[in-house]
Motif scaffolding. Structure first.
Motif, PDB file in Angstrom:
ATOM      1  N   UNK A   8       0.849  -1.188   0.000  1.00 51.60           N
ATOM      2  CA  UNK A   8       0.000   0.000   0.000  1.00 51.60           C
ATOM      3  C   UNK A   8       0.890   1.245   0.000  1.00 51.60           C
TER       4      UNK A   8
ATOM      5  N   UNK B  59       0.338   4.246   0.964  1.00 50.06           N
ATOM      6  CA  UNK B  59       0.279   5.025   2.203  1.00 50.06           C
ATOM      7  C   UNK B  59       1.129   4.369   3.281  1.00 50.06           C
ATOM      8  N   UNK B  60       1.166   3.028   3.322  1.00 45.27           N
ATOM      9  CA  UNK B  60       2.020   2.338   4.294  1.00 45.27           C
ATOM     10  C   UNK B  60       3.491   2.647   4.019  1.00 45.27           C
TER      11      UNK B  60
ATOM     12  N   UNK C 199       4.229   5.918   5.509  1.00 37.27           N
ATOM     13  CA  UNK C 199       4.349   5.821   6.959  1.00 37.27           C
ATOM     14  C   UNK C 199       5.721   5.280   7.343  1.00 37.27           C
TER      15      UNK C 199
ATOM     16  N   UNK D 226       0.821  12.463  -0.298  1.00 45.27           N
ATOM     17  CA  UNK D 226      -0.580  12.041  -0.202  1.00 45.27           C
ATOM     18  C   UNK D 226      -1.402  12.637  -1.329  1.00 45.27           C
TER      19      UNK D 226
ATOM     20  N   UNK E  15      -4.296   1.759  -4.734  1.00 41.12           N
ATOM     21  CA  UNK E  15      -3.111   2.353  -4.106  1.00 41.12           C
ATOM     22  C   UNK E  15      -2.003   1.311  -3.997  1.00 41.12           C
TER      23      UNK E  15
END
Lengths: 102, 164
Positions: free
Chosen positions: A27, A29-30, A33, A79, A92
């Motif tokens: 992912x 977004x991961x 992070x 983002x 994503x």
């Protein structure tokens, strides 16, 4: 007694956990992070050096603040890019992103 | 001091590990917030109180909310399967473990020039003096960078359409 080495090993381990997250996740977004975790580990190093090696000089902390500002800018643009790509592809998953592949 | 360090280190590293291993990306985001608060506690142990406040405000507040917004705007389908490993996870694990070992060995082998001076009691004033005197140009560049990133993020996410 807790010394500089403890903080350096702690931040190095945090960096490697973030690196694993950034390399091994699907992912997008991961992955962002994981990058944030790596930047945090770098900040711990800067503050630890400013505390233990150049005590009384705050250059390390000032640079950590600059790193935080750059990280905030990076996560905002990252983002926005992910949301724009998601509108185009409804995904994503970084394994689906193949525009820049040869 | 010693017990506090180990408690903070175990909580921070444990929640970082949970963040990476979790299959639900929303739980990952919550564990990420715990990690950021743990890093702020580490700053407090290093006598950097201003850095701890900035960490809680910027990471624990702003960036966490950013990430949660990103998850909410993109996620479709099964939330329980939203944060899976890719096919090169084993290789990444080997690289990360090797780097942990190399880093530990190098840190313990290096002869650090630790200073014996007492830690400063006040941090905010000296940081302000450094930022607005010695590092005033990087400070202004960071301000411009934040402005450019703000405008760029709005334009990328809004998808400018041609009117003609």
């Amino acid at each position: 007694m807790i010394g500089l080495q403890h903080f350096l090993i702690f931040s190095g381990t945090l960096f490697c956990i973030g690196l694993f997250g950034a390399l091994a996740k699907r992912n997008a977004i991961a992955i962002l992070m994981g990058l944030e975790l790596m930047l945090n580990a770098v900040n711990i190093n800067l503050v630890a050096f400013s505390r233990y090696i150049t005590t009384g000089d705050f250059t390390g902390q000032v640079f950590a603040i600059f790193v935080i500002a750059v990280a905030a800018a990076e996560v905002a643009v990252g983002l926005a890019l992910i949301v724009a790509i998601y509108r185009d592809r409804i995904s994503v998953n970084v394994e689906d992103f193949d525009w820049l592949k040869w | 001091m010693t017990i506090m360090f180990w408690v903070i280190a175990i909580i921070t590293l444990g929640s970082a590990l949970m963040m990476v291993m979790n299959r639900n990306i929303f739980h990952s985001a919550l564990f990420m917030i715990v990690t950021f608060i743990g890093v702020a506690a580490t700053y407090l142990m290093l006598q950097a109180d201003f850095m701890a406040a900035v960490q809680v405000l910027v990471y624990g507040g702003a960036i966490a909310i950013f990430v949660v917004f990103g998850i909410m705007l993109t996620q479709r389908g099964d939330m329980k399967q939203s944060n899976l490993f890719s096919k090169h996870a084993p290789l990444a694990a080997i690289v990360a473990l090797a780097l942990i070992v190399i880093n530990g060995v190098m840190v313990l082998k290096t002869n650090w020039a630790v200073s014996n001076a007492a830690p400063p009691t006040e941090t905010v004033g000296p940081i302000a003096e450094l930022m607005l005197q010695k590092y005033v140009i990087p400070f202004e560049v960071a301000a411009i960078l934040l402005l450019v990133a703000l405008i760029g993020a709005v334009i990328i996410a809004k998808e400018v359409k041609k009117t003609s």
